[in-house]
Design a protein around this motif. Structure first.
Motif, PDB file in Angstrom:
ATOM      1  N   ILE A   1       0.830  -1.203   0.000  1.00  0.00           N
ATOM      2  CA  ILE A   1       0.000   0.000   0.000  1.00  0.00           C
ATOM      3  C   ILE A   1       0.866   1.255   0.000  1.00  0.00           C
ATOM      4  CG2 ILE A   1      -1.609   1.364   1.389  1.00  0.00           C
ATOM      5  CD1 ILE A   1      -2.978  -1.221   2.185  1.00  0.00           C
ATOM      6  N   LEU A   2       1.911   1.278   0.816  1.00  0.00           N
ATOM      7  CA  LEU A   2       2.797   2.440   0.852  1.00  0.00           C
ATOM      8  C   LEU A   2       3.498   2.644  -0.484  1.00  0.00           C
ATOM      9  CD1 LEU A   2       4.384   2.074   4.407  1.00  0.00           C
ATOM     10  CD2 LEU A   2       2.450   3.495   3.703  1.00  0.00           C
ATOM     11  N   ALA A   3       3.855   1.548  -1.144  1.00  0.00           N
ATOM     12  CA  ALA A   3       4.489   1.660  -2.459  1.00  0.00           C
ATOM     13  C   ALA A   3       3.507   2.229  -3.486  1.00  0.00           C
ATOM     14  CB  ALA A   3       4.990   0.287  -2.909  1.00  0.00           C
ATOM     15  N   LEU A   4       2.259   1.794  -3.441  1.00  0.00           N
ATOM     16  CA  LEU A   4       1.236   2.322  -4.356  1.00  0.00           C
ATOM     17  C   LEU A   4       1.003   3.808  -4.117  1.00  0.00           C
ATOM     18  CD1 LEU A   4      -1.316  -0.642  -4.216  1.00  0.00           C
ATOM     19  CD2 LEU A   4      -0.075   0.110  -6.254  1.00  0.00           C
ATOM     20  N   ILE A   5       0.937   4.196  -2.850  1.00  0.00           N
ATOM     21  CA  ILE A   5       0.743   5.620  -2.523  1.00  0.00           C
ATOM     22  C   ILE A   5       1.915   6.441  -3.046  1.00  0.00           C
ATOM     23  CG2 ILE A   5       0.601   7.289  -0.628  1.00  0.00           C
ATOM     24  CD1 ILE A   5      -0.929   5.188   0.987  1.00  0.00           C
ATOM     25  N   GLU A   6       3.118   5.926  -2.859  1.00  0.00           N
ATOM     26  CA  GLU A   6       4.303   6.652  -3.315  1.00  0.00           C
ATOM     27  C   GLU A   6       4.283   6.853  -4.830  1.00  0.00           C
ATOM     28  OE1 GLU A   6       7.792   8.577  -3.914  1.00  0.00           O
ATOM     29  OE2 GLU A   6       6.647   8.372  -2.061  1.00  0.00           O
ATOM     30  N   LEU A   7       3.989   5.815  -5.583  1.00  0.00           N
ATOM     31  CA  LEU A   7       3.941   5.941  -7.043  1.00  0.00           C
ATOM     32  C   LEU A   7       2.830   6.883  -7.483  1.00  0.00           C
ATOM     33  CD1 LEU A   7       4.526   2.256  -8.229  1.00  0.00           C
ATOM     34  CD2 LEU A   7       6.038   4.207  -8.618  1.00  0.00           C
ATOM     35  N   PHE A   8       1.691   6.820  -6.813  1.00  0.00           N
ATOM     36  CA  PHE A   8       0.536   7.630  -7.219  1.00  0.00           C
ATOM     37  C   PHE A   8       0.752   9.109  -6.925  1.00  0.00           C
ATOM     38  CE2 PHE A   8      -3.774   9.393  -6.310  1.00  0.00           C
ATOM     39  CZ  PHE A   8      -4.287   9.266  -7.600  1.00  0.00           C
ATOM     40  N   ARG A   9       1.384   9.416  -5.806  1.00  0.00           N
ATOM     41  CA  ARG A   9       1.522  10.808  -5.390  1.00  0.00           C
ATOM     42  C   ARG A   9       2.857  11.437  -5.787  1.00  0.00           C
ATOM     43  NH1 ARG A   9      -2.616  12.344  -2.288  1.00  0.00           N
ATOM     44  NH2 ARG A   9      -1.495  14.221  -1.656  1.00  0.00           N
ATOM     45  N   ALA A  10       3.727  10.667  -6.370  1.00  0.00           N
ATOM     46  CA  ALA A  10       5.026  11.207  -6.776  1.00  0.00           C
ATOM     47  C   ALA A  10       4.861  12.246  -7.881  1.00  0.00           C
ATOM     48  CB  ALA A  10       5.939  10.082  -7.251  1.00  0.00           C
ATOM     49  N   PRO A  11       5.593  13.349  -7.824  1.00  0.00           N
ATOM     50  CA  PRO A  11       5.504  14.354  -8.889  1.00  0.00           C
ATOM     51  C   PRO A  11       6.094  13.814 -10.177  1.00  0.00           C
ATOM     52  CG  PRO A  11       7.291  14.886  -7.380  1.00  0.00           C
ATOM     53  CD  PRO A  11       6.544  13.736  -6.773  1.00  0.00           C
ATOM     54  N   PRO A  12       5.660  14.352 -11.325  1.00  0.00           N
ATOM     55  CA  PRO A  12       6.194  13.888 -12.611  1.00  0.00           C
ATOM     56  C   PRO A  12       7.720  14.005 -12.646  1.00  0.00           C
ATOM     57  CG  PRO A  12       4.291  15.312 -12.941  1.00  0.00           C
ATOM     58  CD  PRO A  12       4.620  15.401 -11.491  1.00  0.00           C
ATOM     59  N   GLY A  13       8.351  12.970 -13.165  1.00  0.00           N
ATOM     60  CA  GLY A  13       9.801  13.002 -13.298  1.00  0.00           C
ATOM     61  C   GLY A  13      10.566  12.384 -12.154  1.00  0.00           C
ATOM     62  N   ARG A  14       9.902  12.128 -11.038  1.00  0.00           N
ATOM     63  CA  ARG A  14      10.635  11.547  -9.914  1.00  0.00           C
ATOM     64  C   ARG A  14      11.151  10.159 -10.269  1.00  0.00           C
ATOM     65  NH1 ARG A  14       8.305  11.378  -3.873  1.00  0.00           N
ATOM     66  NH2 ARG A  14       9.110  13.503  -3.970  1.00  0.00           N
ATOM     67  N   TYR A  15      10.316   9.360 -10.924  1.00  0.00           N
ATOM     68  CA  TYR A  15      10.706   7.997 -11.264  1.00  0.00           C
ATOM     69  C   TYR A  15      10.757   7.821 -12.776  1.00  0.00           C
ATOM     70  CZ  TYR A  15       9.580   7.387  -6.384  1.00  0.00           C
ATOM     71  OH  TYR A  15       9.535   7.525  -5.029  1.00  0.00           O
TER      72      TYR A  15
END
Length: 529
Positions: free
Chosen positions: A462-476
């Motif tokens: 769940i924490l990984a999903l939240i991180e991917l969803f809320r990450a700003p464009p370009g972070r990953y």
């Protein structure tokens, strides 16, 4: 996060080190290790990526602010077998059922099992206190509003707690099974009755399996933006058949060694067009879900399926990774005589230090009583091995994929279905082998797994999903990442309350002496627990 050690390693073989460059603070650009190496079988806060060495691909550790997933920097430590219906041979695909609220976007075996399934889910919730705590905290800020998640995992009571927590965080979901034998029909029915789009039932055919995944990946008025996978099958289908939709994903979270291997293959080939988080190699997943979970569930699954006694039995465990370590120690504890096969000299040395004899398969295949595969590889147990087994030998798989045991080579022999997930394979001379779950994951096909350790893995997902969803464009970028130590430690801390465990706190002087933050992370990324 601490920097990698600067000391030089000695080795009889020269090692060419790839050049790494830290992300710059202005544009987040970075370089990754060369993808040409051989492959072996948020918030808006600033961040940097630390590449980790892995053969065949780059794997970078996410160093994201805890605020990106709604977490505080200092954290507290508060705290089987599916029901069988009478029509198991009939596929529910063509049977359109409706719930009491006229919801029909699902396919399950028997909707009448919903009440029983709800009780199973409520029992699991009692053991998954950290996940319930996360659900309660997220009920207010709704960190996943706007997220549309496709899930392809085992459909169990524990998975239901995960699914309902994601929805409590604001997400929309469509879910299917990653294994044709592990679905708990009563749990699938309970989720469908509650209004979830669930496409899964125990005993799916291969055709049904892919059909169910497709109903989740591609549906009317549905464009997923996150994918939670267990084994890589949903990723594979979406990448091959719905490439345009695949490119619109914000990211993939993968929890199995098989699925992670597939992601690294895509990365090496330059075909991974979205970022992915490798949860399988996070510390809490590897140590607790792989080791401690399998240490208990291997005994439960074999005992339920065969009623065998372990004391005095000769057992061969193929692979001494975290899963193999758990299985071997559990069986040894009950008096079994355990030997191990390994390709890795480090794991082989660990097995030797733990008191297990390291052998080749052909050395023991004629004398063993139980054969267990835990490698994540393919064609580990071949027909020639099974031809040499003594009559009555139990053969099963604890790896995710069903490729470890060459089951297809046995189709020319006589099969006797004894009970659910148990088949006798009979040779012309009358010798018989006991095959569990047709070579698929035995601990989820023949029993269940401890809810508490599943809570650890599910919280990480769940924490990984939240991180991917809320990450700003370009972070990953389009690459495979690992979770930061800080997040691993946070997940662990959430589960300590169950044991009334109290952490010692560092003083400022002690933290300065160790050159680590007072509130963690407490170990560098290269630390091996």
């Amino acid at each position: 996060m601490a920097s990698p050690p600067t000391g030089r390693r000695t080795s009889p073989v020269p090692i060419k080190k790839p050049a790494y460059r830290e992300a710059s603070s202005d544009n987040g650009a970075y370089t990754s290790p060369s993808a040409a190496q051989d492959l072996t079988p948020g918030g808006a806060s600033s961040f940097k990526s630390e590449p980790l060495s892995r053969k065949g691909s780059s794997s970078k550790r996410i160093v994201a602010s805890m605020s990106s997933v709604g977490l505080s920097e200092s954290y507290s430590s508060t705290s089987g077998s599916s029901y069988s219906s009478s029509s198991e041979d009939e596929s529910p695909r063509a049977k359109v059922a409706s719930t009491a609220k006229n919801f029909s976007d699902f396919r399950v075996r028997d909707l009448s099992l919903a009440d029983y399934g709800r009780k199973e889910i409520e029992i699991a919730e009692q053991e998954m206190s950290a996940l319930m705590m996360l659900r309660k905290r997220s009920a207010e800020d709704k960190r996943l509003v706007g997220a549309r998640i496709v899930g392809c995992t085992h459909i169990t009571a524990q998975a239901a707690v995960l699914i309902e927590t994601l929805v409590a965080c604001g997400a929309e979901v469509r879910w299917c099974a990653c294994n044709i034998h592990s679905t708990q029909n009563e749990v699938a029915a309970a989720l469908a009755e509650a209004g979830f789009s669930i496409f899964a039932w125990r005993g799916e055919s291969e055709e049904d399996f892919w059909w169910c995944i497709e109903q989740c990946v591609h549906a009317e008025n549905w464009q997923p933006n996150l994918l939670l996978d267990d084994g890589g099958d949903a990723t594979h289908l979406m990448h091959k058949k719905y490439a345009t939709s695949f490119k619109l994903l914000r990211g993939i979270v993968e929890e199995s060694v098989t699925g992670v291997h597939r992601l690294y293959q895509l990365t090496k080939a330059g075909k991974l067009s979205v970022p992915a988080i490798n949860v399988n190699d996070s510390v809490v997943k590897a140590k607790f879900d792989n080791h401690y979970c399998c240490r208990e569930s291997i005994l439960d699954s074999i005992k339920r399926a065969t009623d065998t006694m372990f004391g005095g039995k000769y057992v061969c465990v193929c692979g001494y990774g975290e899963v193999g370590k758990g299985c071997a120690s559990a069986l040894k504890g009950l008096g079994a005589v355990v030997c191990v096969t390994e390709i890795d000299p480090i794991c082989a040395l660990q097995a030797s230090f733990d008191g297990f004899r390291v052998v080749r398969m052909e050395e023991v295949v004629r004398t063993i009583d139980i054969l267990i595969t835990c490698t994540g590889n393919k064609r580990v147990v071949l027909r020639e091995h099974m031809n040499s087994l003594k009559s009555g030998c139990i053969v099963c798989n604890m790896g995710h994929s069903n490729t470890e045991i060459d089951v297809e080579s046995l189709r020319d022999l006589k099969w006797q279905h004894v009970r659910s997930q148990v088949d006798h394979i009979v040779w012309p001379d009358g010798k018989r082998m006991v095959l569990l779950a047709e070579g698929r994951l035995v601990n989820l096909c023949c029993s269940s797994v401890p809810s508490f350790v599943v809570s650890i893995a599910a919280t990480t997902q769940i924490l990984a999903l939240i991180e991917l969803f809320r990450a700003p464009p370009g972070r990953y970028k389009h690459d495979v990442y690992l979770l930061p130590k800080k997040m691993d430690e946070y997940v662990a801390s959430l589960h300590l309350g169950t044991f009334d465990a109290h952490l010692t706190e560092l003083t400022e002087e002690q933290a300065s002496y160790l050159s680590i933050p007072k509130n963690g992370p407490f170990k560098p990324h290269y630390y091996r627990y």
